[in-house]
Design an enzyme around this catalytic site. Structure first.
Site, PDB file in Angstrom:
ATOM      1  N   LYS A 191       0.945  -1.233  -0.289  1.00 50.10           N
ATOM      2  CA  LYS A 191       0.517   0.138   0.118  1.00 50.10           C
ATOM      3  C   LYS A 191       0.989   1.203   0.247  1.00 50.10           C
ATOM      4  CE  LYS A 191      -2.976   3.249   2.898  1.00 50.10           C
ATOM      5  NZ  LYS A 191      -2.057   3.870   2.122  1.00 50.10           N
ATOM      6  N   GLU A 266       9.762   0.733  10.758  1.00 49.78           N
ATOM      7  CA  GLU A 266      10.028   2.091  10.728  1.00 49.78           C
ATOM      8  C   GLU A 266       9.458   3.322  10.584  1.00 49.78           C
ATOM      9  OE1 GLU A 266      13.619   1.751  10.371  1.00 49.78           O
ATOM     10  OE2 GLU A 266      14.137  -0.801   8.913  1.00 49.78           O
ATOM     11  N   CYS A 300      13.150  10.506   8.069  1.00 50.23           N
ATOM     12  CA  CYS A 300      12.768   9.819   9.265  1.00 50.23           C
ATOM     13  C   CYS A 300      14.112  10.339  10.318  1.00 50.23           C
ATOM     14  CB  CYS A 300      12.385   8.962   9.534  1.00 50.23           C
ATOM     15  SG  CYS A 300      13.436   7.541   8.043  1.00 50.23           S
ATOM     16  N   GLU A 397       9.270  15.247  16.239  1.00 51.74           N
ATOM     17  CA  GLU A 397       9.297  15.097  15.168  1.00 51.74           C
ATOM     18  C   GLU A 397       8.375  16.056  14.225  1.00 51.74           C
ATOM     19  OE1 GLU A 397       8.273  11.415  12.946  1.00 51.74           O
ATOM     20  OE2 GLU A 397      10.385  11.553  11.937  1.00 51.74           O
TER      21      GLU A 397
HETATM   22  P1  NDP Z   1       1.301   7.724   8.229  1.00 49.19           P
HETATM   23  O1  NDP Z   1       2.482   7.053   9.461  1.00 49.19           O
HETATM   24  O2  NDP Z   1       0.092   7.806   9.043  1.00 49.19           O
HETATM   25  O3  NDP Z   1       1.101   6.888   7.184  1.00 49.19           O
HETATM   26  C1  NDP Z   1       2.477   5.805   6.633  1.00 49.19           C
HETATM   27  C2  NDP Z   1       1.393   5.143   5.552  1.00 49.19           C
HETATM   28  O4  NDP Z   1       1.169   4.285   6.258  1.00 49.19           O
HETATM   29  C3  NDP Z   1       1.284   6.091   4.972  1.00 49.19           C
HETATM   30  O5  NDP Z   1       0.481   5.154   3.750  1.00 49.19           O
HETATM   31  C4  NDP Z   1      -0.297   5.491   5.311  1.00 49.19           C
HETATM   32  O6  NDP Z   1      -1.314   5.657   4.393  1.00 49.19           O
HETATM   33  C5  NDP Z   1      -0.187   4.115   6.545  1.00 49.19           C
HETATM   34  N1  NDP Z   1      -1.535   4.054   7.600  1.00 49.19           N
HETATM   35  C6  NDP Z   1      -1.202   5.029   7.952  1.00 49.19           C
HETATM   36  N2  NDP Z   1      -2.776   4.943   9.099  1.00 49.19           N
HETATM   37  C7  NDP Z   1      -1.880   3.287   8.895  1.00 49.19           C
HETATM   38  C8  NDP Z   1      -3.340   2.546   9.773  1.00 49.19           C
HETATM   39  N3  NDP Z   1      -3.843   2.688  10.916  1.00 49.19           N
HETATM   40  N4  NDP Z   1      -3.023   1.393   9.232  1.00 49.19           N
HETATM   41  C9  NDP Z   1      -2.351   1.367   8.284  1.00 49.19           C
HETATM   42  N5  NDP Z   1      -2.095   2.052   7.134  1.00 49.19           N
HETATM   43  C10 NDP Z   1      -1.791   3.548   7.637  1.00 49.19           C
HETATM   44  O7  NDP Z   1       2.479   9.173   8.237  1.00 49.19           O
HETATM   45  P2  NDP Z   1       1.599  10.286   7.781  1.00 49.19           P
HETATM   46  O8  NDP Z   1       1.708   9.865   6.634  1.00 49.19           O
HETATM   47  O9  NDP Z   1       0.413  10.691   8.401  1.00 49.19           O
HETATM   48  O10 NDP Z   1       3.190  11.416   8.845  1.00 49.19           O
HETATM   49  C11 NDP Z   1       2.927  11.504   9.848  1.00 49.19           C
HETATM   50  C12 NDP Z   1       4.183  11.918  10.415  1.00 49.19           C
HETATM   51  O11 NDP Z   1       4.329  11.161  10.144  1.00 49.19           O
HETATM   52  C13 NDP Z   1       4.516  12.587   9.784  1.00 49.19           C
HETATM   53  O12 NDP Z   1       4.995  13.966   9.965  1.00 49.19           O
HETATM   54  C14 NDP Z   1       6.168  11.794  10.689  1.00 49.19           C
HETATM   55  O13 NDP Z   1       6.530  13.066  11.488  1.00 49.19           O
HETATM   56  C15 NDP Z   1       6.393  10.680  10.704  1.00 49.19           C
HETATM   57  N6  NDP Z   1       6.221  10.294   9.439  1.00 49.19           N
HETATM   58  C16 NDP Z   1       7.953   9.095   9.769  1.00 49.19           C
HETATM   59  C17 NDP Z   1       8.170   8.501   8.256  1.00 49.19           C
HETATM   60  C18 NDP Z   1       9.287   8.403   8.610  1.00 49.19           C
HETATM   61  O14 NDP Z   1      10.065   7.842   7.640  1.00 49.19           O
HETATM   62  N7  NDP Z   1       9.912   7.027   9.845  1.00 49.19           N
HETATM   63  C19 NDP Z   1       7.144   8.604   7.047  1.00 49.19           C
HETATM   64  C20 NDP Z   1       6.738   9.391   6.982  1.00 49.19           C
HETATM   65  C21 NDP Z   1       5.809  10.072   8.355  1.00 49.19           C
HETATM   66  P3  NDP Z   1      -2.046   7.370   4.069  1.00 49.19           P
HETATM   67  O15 NDP Z   1      -0.793   8.172   3.131  1.00 49.19           O
HETATM   68  O16 NDP Z   1      -3.072   6.290   3.291  1.00 49.19           O
HETATM   69  O17 NDP Z   1      -2.268   7.727   5.226  1.00 49.19           O
END
Ligand code: NDP
Length: 809
Positions: A191, A266, A300, A397
């Site tokens: 996904k 991660e 990240c 973060e």
């Molecule tokens: P999320 O953790 O919400 O999203 C990451 C992925 O998980 C996306 O594909 C998202 O789908 C999916 N997802 C979200 N909620 C669920 C769930 N309950 N069950 C299964 N899959 C889920 O990150 P965000 O994009 O909302 O970003 C928010 C914050 O997260 C950022 O500000 C940052 O702080 C952190 N982040 C950290 C990352 C890293 O590499 N460590 C990367 C991205 C964000 P969808 O896109 O459809 O919401």
């Protein structure tokens, strides 16, 4: 602007990358469907989501809004494909992975432009970093597929893997997930993030182009609440691999608890960027640019906390501000732009909110004098000084181009400051004194430490976090084990049954052997005294349980054979404290640890008969059988004494001038709950690998047969084992496993017992995201070395830290 003007001013002219081929590609295909079984399918919902270019705010494409029904179809396709894909030879899979890598290179420019359009990151980065690393990942894992039969003996693929990726490195995260999964023989349902699906869909086309067997890779776009959650909860998915926020990681940990799904996470970070006063400050400034303004800080492992030695702070801040003034932000398709757009207006607002909070909390904000474009989602590079280590912007973060700066005076102080975070993803250390840098690197709790460099990645060197930055590694050989399980572990065999562990049934099982006369009659044994004072073993001392209660221990025939302390929450807290106080165990020599393990074996061997009788007494097993258990325990102690100085790291050679030192570091304090079967062997099989690798432990011995462990107190006391390295709390498994799993100062948790309690342990561990290792109600044959000892245990007892050391002037 004339050539002369340019020559006079040295200003950059516009250098736009053409977007037409990528836009045409989108136009020809949209609305995009789902990619299932190598075919494009309409979403069951019939609806589509809009993908927006964050640099312009304009619509780019319509992407299918998947739902649970689509996830079902994709998982079914992956399951069917698994049957054949997992049976292919490593060489055949290597050919497919090689073909993927080649095809990615052929489409490199289209992929780079698509990524820039969809995500807003600069073309300089997508072209020169993201896409080359994607190809490298597939090449590297083609190699592991080729070598699987010789280098990964005794392992099998996990099955169908659900993979959920974020928006910050869309195609790179896809590669980090899909390449190792496929190489090891798994099939996947991926996904992409809601904001950034386009390069994953181009990748799907590449899958078709190389004729990867249908169902091996399936891509379901859509929203988290529809697709992500359905994937996480799907009963036919064997593993979830997730990259994203810590909050979502925590909810996935809870949702998968007890399901038996393997999990790798991660998550977020707040990585320190440490500058000592002897560092080359001009290099440091360029390092900071790469650490926090790379990908607009949406990384990240971004070096978002600048920790600078006090005496050079004014000079460094001055240089930094001068450099920030010169950074170029704007159209991400311009090849001379340093910073592009923030991924979405929502993410932009989140950054703005946190920056305002930083100002409100008294930190001093500085931004360059130039203005951001008004169209699209842009945020300028931002530097905060006068930041208190406990303030929101120093702890949370921000995931944007925002750097917070703090000062330190001594190496000890900077280690404390660097570790003053719940995260542990990465760190960067700058000093011209390599001895100092190499001394600091192991002291910082982080999965990657970059010395005099930052944000370096390569497929050969595993990447992943400590603490609340998650667990599991991506890349390197260690990353392969995330997609493998031991061959002896199957879905159906060895199902643990609570009933066989009741004393009565146990006796029935053994009754035939006892009746045959081979067994030593219980009453014929010279029993140890039954009135031993029931105590716990904490901080090297035998201490009374806080509750003041003790619990009786019975033989299989119901005879009371002893007592042990009834441990409670307070006892666990004390034991964890003692285990922390003994953490210098991890910095001692490995030779010394081996010596102590041998010494434990020596002292235990001198009481072999007594230990064997104790096993008979508690379990009703025949004497020869009990004696075998003692012998196996001695052998196990020898094994881990042997391993103590042999489970070493490796030196990677990524494509740079330098080396990466992959070191096995202990997890820290491990909480462990022992199996009921094999009361002595089960106990030592967990304790020995953990302490051999430098951990300290809080152990809850077998609930039904705890006396073999309590008999070890004297063995430990006479074996030079430092106080607090092994702490033993007897009592009710339900209660104690829960307390250990919830404890924020326990770094990892091992549980061997029922499926129900395994689930509780996994669920409760989400508090501080500790790594768990549970049996899920499956039994293992502790007597055999295949199941009862070895690398599986050592890997669980360690985490890999990669220290990057470039060389050359
Ligand atoms: P999320 O953790 O919400 O999203 C990451 C992925 O998980 C996306 O594909 C998202 O789908 C999916 N997802 C979200 N909620 C669920 C769930 N309950 N069950 C299964 N899959 C889920 O990150 P965000 O994009 O909302 O970003 C928010 C914050 O997260 C950022 O500000 C940052 O702080 C952190 N982040 C950290 C990352 C890293 O590499 N460590 C990367 C991205 C964000 P969808 O896109 O459809 O919401």
């Amino acid at each position: 602007m004339s050539v002369m003007d340019i020559f006079e001013t040295m200003e950059y002219g516009p250098a736009p990358e053409a977007s037409a081929p990528a836009l045409a590609w989108i136009q020809e295909r949209q609305p995009f469907g789902l990619f299932i079984n190598n075919e494009w399918a309409k979403p069951a919902s019939g609806t589509y989501l809009e993908s927006v270019n964050p640099a312009t705010g304009k619509s780019l494409a319509q992407v299918a809004a998947g739902s649970g029904a689509d996830v079902d179809a994709a998982v079914a396709a992956a399951r069917t494909a698994f049957g054949t894909w997992s049976q292919l030879s490593g060489h055949t899979r290597a050919r497919y992975l090689y073909a993927l890598a080649r095809q990615i290179q052929k489409h490199a420019r289209l992929l780079a432009v698509l990524e820039t359009l969809d995500n807003g990151k600069s073309i300089r980065e997508t072209r020169d970093l993201d896409i080359p690393l994607v190809a490298r990942h597939f090449y590297y894992h083609a190699g592991w597929a080729q070598l699987i039969e010789s280098e990964l003996v005794g392992y099998q693929p996990v099955g169908v893997v659900g993979q959920i990726i974020p928006w910050n490195f869309p195609l790179l995260m896809l590669a980090w997930k899909i390449a190792p999964a496929l190489a090891m023989g798994n099939t996947v349902v991926l996904k992409p993030a809601r904001y950034t699906s386009l390069t994953a869909l181009k990748f799907a086309e590449i899958v078709q182009e190389i004729s990867l067997p249908p169902g091996v890779v399936n891509i379901v776009t859509g929203e988290a609440s529809q697709v992500g959650e359905a994937l996480v909860r799907h009963p036919d998915v064997n593993k979830i691999a997730f990259t994203g926020s810590t909050d979502v990681g925590r909810s996935i940990r809870r949702a998968t608890a007890g399901s038996g799904k393997k999990l790798s996470l991660e998550l977020g970070g707040k990585s320190p960027f440490v500058v000592f006063d002897d560092a080359d400050l001009d290099s440091v400034v360029e390092g900071v640019v790469d650490a926090i303004w790379f990908n607009q800080g949406q990384v990240c492992c971004a070096g978002s906390r600048l920790l600078v030695q006090e005496n050079i702070e004014p000079q460094l801040i001055r240089k930094l501000r001068a450099r920030m003034e010169k950074l170029r932000l704007g159209n991400p398709l311009d090849k001379a732009v340093d910073m592009g757009a923030i991924v979405s207006p929502a993410q932009l607002q989140e950054i703005q909110k946190l920056v305002e909070q930083g100002v409100a909390e008294g930190a001093q904000k500085w931004q360059p004098s130039w203005a951001c474009p008004t169209e699209g989602a842009f945020f300028p590079p931002t530097l905060f000084t006068n930041v208190s280590p406990a303030s929101t912007i120093a702890q949370v973060e921000i995931f944007g181009p925002v750097l917070v700066s703090m000062t330190f005076r001594t190496p000890e102080e900077v280690v404390a400051l660097a570790n003053n975070t719940r995260y542990g993803l990465a760190a960067s250390v700058w000093s011209d004194n390599i001895n100092l840098a190499l001394d600091i690197a192991p002291k910082i709790k982080a999965g990657s430490v970059w010395i005099n460099c930052t944000n370096m990645f390569d497929a050969s060197s595993g990447f992943g976090g400590y603490r609340e930055s998650g667990f599991g590694r991506e890349g390197g050989k260690e990353g392969l084990y995330e997609y493998l399980r031991p061959t002896w572990k199957t879905e159906t065999t060895n199902q643990f049954s609570e009933t066989i562990l009741t004393a009565k049934d146990f006796a029935m099982e053994e009754i035939d052997e006892i009746a045959s006369g081979e067994a030593m009659n219980e009453t014929a044994l010279v029993l140890p005294a039954i009135d031993r004072t029931p105590k716990l073993f904490v901080g090297g001392k035998q201490v009374r349980p806080d509750s003041g209660y003790s619990r009786d221990v019975y033989s299989v025939s119901g005879q009371r054979i002893g007592e042990v302390g009834e441990g409670n929450r307070k006892d666990i807290r004390n034991a964890v404290e003692a285990a922390h106080a003994a953490r210098s165990w991890s910095t001692g020599t490995v030779h010394n640890r081996a010596q102590i393990l041998y010494y434990i074996a020596e002292n235990l061997a001198s009481r072999e008969d007594e230990f064997a009788r104790r096993i008979v007494q508690q379990t009703g097993r025949i004497y020869s059988d009990a004696s075998d258990e003692v012998q196996a325990t001695l052998s196990r102690l020898f094994s881990y004494a042997a391993w103590a100085d042999k489970f070493e790291g490796v030196v990677h050679r990524p494509p740079m001038r330098g080396v990466v030192l992959a070191m096995h570091e202990p997890m820290g304090v491990i909480g462990m709950v022992c199996p009921d079967v094999y009361p002595l062997l089960g106990f030592i099989s967990l304790v020995a690998p953990a302490i051999a690798m430098g951990n300290t432990v809080v152990v809850v011995p077998s609930q039904r047969c705890p006396l073999s462990a309590t008999d070890c107190y004297q063995v430990f006391e006479t074996s030079d084992l430092p106080a607090g390295v092994v702490n033993i709390v007897t009592g009710e498994h339900d209660v104690l496993s829960q307390v250990l799993a919830e404890h924020d100062d326990v770094d990892a948790m091992w549980y061997f017992g029922s499926a129900e309690r395994s689930k509780n342990v996994e669920f409760a561990s989400a508090g501080n995201m500790k790594r768990t290792w549970v049996s899920n109600g499956h039994e293992r044959d502790w007597l055999t070395s295949v199941q009862g000892e070895g690398r599986e245990f050592l890997r669980e007892a360690t985490q890999v830290k990669n220290i990057w050391v470039p060389y050359g002037e």
